[in-house]
Motif scaffolding. Structure first.
Motif, PDB file in Angstrom:
ATOM      1  N   PHE A  65      39.390  75.748  64.439  1.00  0.00           N
ATOM      2  CA  PHE A  65      38.770  75.337  65.714  1.00  0.00           C
ATOM      3  C   PHE A  65      39.087  76.785  66.571  1.00  0.00           C
ATOM      4  O   PHE A  65      40.025  77.548  65.888  1.00  0.00           O
ATOM      5  N   ARG A  66      38.322  77.073  67.332  1.00  0.00           N
ATOM      6  CA  ARG A  66      38.565  78.485  68.212  1.00  0.00           C
ATOM      7  C   ARG A  66      40.062  78.333  68.843  1.00  0.00           C
ATOM      8  O   ARG A  66      40.538  79.399  69.308  1.00  0.00           O
ATOM      9  N   CYS A  67      40.717  77.310  68.987  1.00  0.00           N
ATOM     10  CA  CYS A  67      42.107  77.111  69.508  1.00  0.00           C
ATOM     11  C   CYS A  67      43.268  77.276  68.449  1.00  0.00           C
ATOM     12  O   CYS A  67      44.265  77.746  68.697  1.00  0.00           O
ATOM     13  N   GLY A  68      42.515  77.536  67.108  1.00  0.00           N
ATOM     14  CA  GLY A  68      43.695  77.963  66.051  1.00  0.00           C
ATOM     15  C   GLY A  68      43.959  76.720  65.072  1.00  0.00           C
ATOM     16  O   GLY A  68      44.709  77.367  64.125  1.00  0.00           O
ATOM     17  N   HIS A  69      43.726  75.426  65.471  1.00  0.00           N
ATOM     18  CA  HIS A  69      44.131  74.572  64.848  1.00  0.00           C
ATOM     19  C   HIS A  69      43.065  74.479  63.506  1.00  0.00           C
ATOM     20  O   HIS A  69      41.970  74.700  63.446  1.00  0.00           O
ATOM     21  N   THR A  70      43.750  73.773  62.541  1.00  0.00           N
ATOM     22  CA  THR A  70      42.900  73.918  61.140  1.00  0.00           C
ATOM     23  C   THR A  70      42.838  72.438  60.736  1.00  0.00           C
ATOM     24  O   THR A  70      43.834  71.459  60.779  1.00  0.00           O
ATOM     25  N   LEU A  71      41.697  71.951  59.862  1.00  0.00           N
ATOM     26  CA  LEU A  71      41.731  70.730  59.342  1.00  0.00           C
ATOM     27  C   LEU A  71      40.918  71.067  57.981  1.00  0.00           C
ATOM     28  O   LEU A  71      40.372  72.120  57.973  1.00  0.00           O
ATOM     29  N   CYS A  72      40.945  69.952  57.196  1.00  0.00           N
ATOM     30  CA  CYS A  72      40.417  70.182  55.884  1.00  0.00           C
ATOM     31  C   CYS A  72      38.866  69.918  56.015  1.00  0.00           C
ATOM     32  O   CYS A  72      38.512  69.413  57.157  1.00  0.00           O
ATOM     33  N   ALA A  73      38.095  70.347  55.286  1.00  0.00           N
ATOM     34  CA  ALA A  73      36.573  70.337  55.472  1.00  0.00           C
ATOM     35  C   ALA A  73      36.114  69.003  55.515  1.00  0.00           C
ATOM     36  O   ALA A  73      35.215  68.427  56.397  1.00  0.00           O
TER      37      ALA A  73
END
Length: 118
Positions: A65-73
């Protein structure tokens, strides 16, 4: 600059060290595409690839996300079912369209041309 911090291009999804992103803030070092900027990844010290939502240890594809947090697809896709036009980050509620990351598989986790690999 801090080569240990990683950033991702919000245009192409390639991952680079913070130093490369700062130096070439409009060009991706991997594909040489013009980018509209880089986002600093919010990661733990071990650069864990674990999805913080479903706890999959090493998902093949991740989104940022543009905030820098990640998630799996897979988690990103399930969230987008409810908000197809704008996805809300489950960690900070920042609204943005997630970008699929193009992560290298080398040990440093950044592009081979990156100074962090030297």
């Amino acid at each position: 600059a801090d080569p240990e911090r990683r950033c991702v291009s919000i245009t192409c999804g390639h991952v680079a060290c913070h130093e490369c992103a700062e130096r070439t803030h409009v060009i991706c070092q991997c594909c040489w595409a013009k980018t509209t900027g880089f986002v600093s990844l919010i990661e733990d010290e071990q650069r864990s690839r674990e999805c913080r939502r479903c706890l999959t240890r090493a998902p093949l594809k991740r989104c940022v996300f543009r905030c820098g947090h990640t998630l799996c697809a897979a988690c990103t896709l399930s969230i987008r079912k409810f908000h197809p036009e704008l996805t809300i980050c489950p960690f900070c509620q920042h609204g943005s369209t997630p970008i699929q990351m193009e992560e290298p598989t080398n040990i440093s986790g950044v592009a081979p041309s990156c100074p962090a690999n030297r």
